[in-house]
Scaffold this motif. Structure first.
Motif, PDB file in Angstrom:
ATOM      1  N   UNK A 185       0.836  -1.202   0.000  1.00 56.67           N
ATOM      2  CA  UNK A 185       0.000   0.000   0.000  1.00 56.67           C
ATOM      3  C   UNK A 185       0.873   1.256   0.000  1.00 56.67           C
ATOM      4  N   UNK A 186       1.844   1.326   0.904  1.00 57.29           N
ATOM      5  CA  UNK A 186       2.673   2.534   0.986  1.00 57.29           C
ATOM      6  C   UNK A 186       3.448   2.756  -0.318  1.00 57.29           C
ATOM      7  N   UNK A 187       3.975   1.667  -0.890  1.00 59.74           N
ATOM      8  CA  UNK A 187       4.749   1.811  -2.126  1.00 59.74           C
ATOM      9  C   UNK A 187       3.869   2.265  -3.290  1.00 59.74           C
ATOM     10  N   UNK A 188       2.654   1.726  -3.376  1.00 57.91           N
ATOM     11  CA  UNK A 188       1.763   2.161  -4.461  1.00 57.91           C
ATOM     12  C   UNK A 188       1.362   3.631  -4.296  1.00 57.91           C
ATOM     13  N   UNK A 224       2.444   6.643  -6.884  1.00 55.83           N
ATOM     14  CA  UNK A 224       1.385   7.490  -7.431  1.00 55.83           C
ATOM     15  C   UNK A 224       1.674   8.966  -7.181  1.00 55.83           C
ATOM     16  N   UNK A 225       2.063   9.287  -5.957  1.00 55.02           N
ATOM     17  CA  UNK A 225       2.396  10.680  -5.623  1.00 55.02           C
ATOM     18  C   UNK A 225       3.582  11.155  -6.458  1.00 55.02           C
ATOM     19  N   UNK A 226       4.562  10.275  -6.626  1.00 54.65           N
ATOM     20  CA  UNK A 226       5.740  10.650  -7.396  1.00 54.65           C
ATOM     21  C   UNK A 226       5.364  10.946  -8.849  1.00 54.65           C
ATOM     22  N   UNK A 227       4.558  10.059  -9.421  1.00 55.56           N
ATOM     23  CA  UNK A 227       4.222  10.193 -10.840  1.00 55.56           C
ATOM     24  C   UNK A 227       3.273  11.350 -11.125  1.00 55.56           C
ATOM     25  N   UNK A 228       2.352  11.611 -10.207  1.00 57.61           N
ATOM     26  CA  UNK A 228       1.283  12.578 -10.508  1.00 57.61           C
ATOM     27  C   UNK A 228       1.299  13.800  -9.597  1.00 57.61           C
ATOM     28  N   UNK A 229       2.459  14.111  -9.036  1.00 57.15           N
ATOM     29  CA  UNK A 229       2.551  15.182  -8.064  1.00 57.15           C
ATOM     30  C   UNK A 229       1.923  16.492  -8.545  1.00 57.15           C
ATOM     31  N   UNK A 230       2.253  16.888  -9.787  1.00 64.29           N
ATOM     32  CA  UNK A 230       1.756  18.153 -10.317  1.00 64.29           C
ATOM     33  C   UNK A 230       0.245  18.184 -10.408  1.00 64.29           C
ATOM     34  N   UNK A 231      -0.310  17.117 -10.988  1.00 61.67           N
ATOM     35  CA  UNK A 231      -1.762  17.041 -11.165  1.00 61.67           C
ATOM     36  C   UNK A 231      -2.481  17.004  -9.815  1.00 61.67           C
ATOM     37  N   UNK A 288      11.247   6.791  -3.463  1.00 66.10           N
ATOM     38  CA  UNK A 288      10.282   7.395  -4.397  1.00 66.10           C
ATOM     39  C   UNK A 288      10.380   8.915  -4.430  1.00 66.10           C
ATOM     40  N   UNK A 289      11.362   9.465  -3.762  1.00 62.19           N
ATOM     41  CA  UNK A 289      11.557  10.923  -3.680  1.00 62.19           C
ATOM     42  C   UNK A 289      10.281  11.640  -3.243  1.00 62.19           C
ATOM     43  N   UNK A 339      -6.984   4.749  -8.488  1.00 61.44           N
ATOM     44  CA  UNK A 339      -6.128   5.945  -8.458  1.00 61.44           C
ATOM     45  C   UNK A 339      -6.237   6.787  -9.726  1.00 61.44           C
ATOM     46  N   UNK A 340      -6.353   6.114 -10.870  1.00 59.68           N
ATOM     47  CA  UNK A 340      -6.382   6.866 -12.133  1.00 59.68           C
ATOM     48  C   UNK A 340      -7.657   7.698 -12.252  1.00 59.68           C
ATOM     49  N   UNK A 341      -8.755   7.244 -11.630  1.00 60.19           N
ATOM     50  CA  UNK A 341     -10.019   7.991 -11.690  1.00 60.19           C
ATOM     51  C   UNK A 341      -9.934   9.318 -10.932  1.00 60.19           C
ATOM     52  N   UNK A 342      -9.146   9.325  -9.868  1.00 62.95           N
ATOM     53  CA  UNK A 342      -9.001  10.552  -9.066  1.00 62.95           C
ATOM     54  C   UNK A 342      -8.504  11.695  -9.943  1.00 62.95           C
ATOM     55  N   UNK A 343      -7.612  11.361 -10.869  1.00 65.15           N
ATOM     56  CA  UNK A 343      -6.977  12.383 -11.707  1.00 65.15           C
ATOM     57  C   UNK A 343      -7.974  13.069 -12.635  1.00 65.15           C
ATOM     58  N   UNK A 344      -9.150  12.470 -12.798  1.00 65.34           N
ATOM     59  CA  UNK A 344     -10.160  13.058 -13.687  1.00 65.34           C
ATOM     60  C   UNK A 344     -11.234  13.833 -12.943  1.00 65.34           C
ATOM     61  N   UNK A 345     -11.105  13.929 -11.631  1.00 65.02           N
ATOM     62  CA  UNK A 345     -12.105  14.658 -10.841  1.00 65.02           C
ATOM     63  C   UNK A 345     -11.890  16.164 -10.950  1.00 65.02           C
TER      64      UNK A 345
END
Ligand code: C2E
Ligand code: CA
Ligand code: CA
Ligand code: CA
Length: 281
Positions: free
Chosen positions: A93-96, A100-107, A141-142, A268-274
């Protein structure tokens, strides 16, 4: 009568037998699913009660077994806790969440979701390597530790208050925030609450689900909100399902709201479309 008695006994023992076998089978399946990293993490957004802006999210683990369908975390998290698989589940859970935070930080920043809350179970929380592991994962994961909040329950903290406070301090020193989950269900000792280095109280859903009809629950919710604010904590109400609940809690200055009325837990991917601000009727 004799043979019936015999049948009854064997019926009960085979029933127990079956339950033990089912549990072992599920545990074995969970082990395999964790090895293959087949579990998923859903996120449920949490909103500012007054402005309706997305403010953070809670990570909730999901397990879809091809034969059994979705299995409730109420079932498999406790199974994982009993069998020791909770460490693998927790790190998945923590790694996922970190990936996710690392990849989509800006969004996520644009959306207002600056923090994701991760649940910790008792065994995870008291494990000696916990803080070292969290720190190493953030490095890998920086991740800015401010992006992660950990949710603890009252009952698990009360198991060993002094040690729990030490661990809480260490987590806060990393830069993470902490919340007390399911607040009101454990035996809450207010004198301890004052000593806990926490940021947030989450009012348990059991106090929210029958408001506004249940006047006792309304009073309990108000009291928890006022008490949290007096202690300098923010408050989240869990399980908000209706407009009336939203409005009542907002009018009583509950800071944040989480529940099906706003959004269900989602991939997680659905959150990005809210949208950043939720539209409510
Ligand atoms: P929790 O931490 O209290 O999580 C909130 C639960 O309430 C979630 O159930 C969520 O889907 C549900 N919920 C949210 N809004 C509403 C609403 O408006 N109405 C109703 N009826 N329910 C709502 P879920 O996902 O089934 O998780 C159940 C429990 O399993 C969690 O309770 C938590 O104790 C545990 N859990 C889930 N994910 C994890 C995890 O990654 N690690 C650990 N250690 N435990 C987890
Ligand atoms: Ca939680
Ligand atoms: Ca909760
Ligand atoms: Ca709960």
């Amino acid at each position: 009568a004799k043979s019936m008695g015999g049948n009854t006994v064997s019926y009960y023992s085979s029933d127990l037998d079956k339950r033990i076998k089912d549990k072992m089978r599920l545990e074995q399946k969970l082990r395999v699913a964790l090895d293959k990293r087949l579990l998923e993490v859903y996120i449920q957004p949490i909103y500012d009660a007054a402005t309706r802006e997305m403010i953070k999210g809670e990570a909730l683990v999901r397990w879809m077994d091809p034969e059994e369908g979705f299995i409730s975390p109420e079932v498999f998290v406790s199974l994982a806790e009993e069998s020791g698989l909770i460490y693998d589940l927790g790190s998945l859970v923590l790694e996922k969440v970190c990936a996710y935070l690392h990849e989509h930080e800006g969004k996520l920043h644009l959306l207002g979701m600056r923090t994701i809350a991760v649940n910790l179970s008792a065994r995870q929380f008291f494990a000696s390597q916990l803080v070292t592991y969290i720190e190493a994962t953030f490095k890998q994961y920086q991740i800015d530790p401010k992006q992660i909040e950990f949710e603890l329950t009252e009952s698990m903290v009360m198991d060993d208050v002094d040690q729990a406070i030490d661990i809480m301090r260490a987590i806060r020193n990393l830069g993470c925030s902490l919340s007390i989950d399911d607040f009101g269900t454990g035996y809450s000792s207010l004198s301890y609450l004052k000593q806990f280095p926490i940021n947030t109280l989450k009012i348990d859903r059991s106090f929210i689900k029958d408001i506004p009809e249940d006047k006792n629950d309304v009073e309990i919710a108000y009291t928890i909100i006022a008490m949290a604010h007096n202690l300098g904590l923010t408050v989240v109400a869990e399980g908000v399902e209706t407009k009336e609940q939203w409005q009542l809690l907002r009018d009583k200055n509950c800071d944040y709201l989480q529940g099906y009325y706003f959004a269900r837990p989602m991939p997680m991917s659905d959150v990005l479309m809210l949208d950043n601000v939720i539209n409510l009727l």
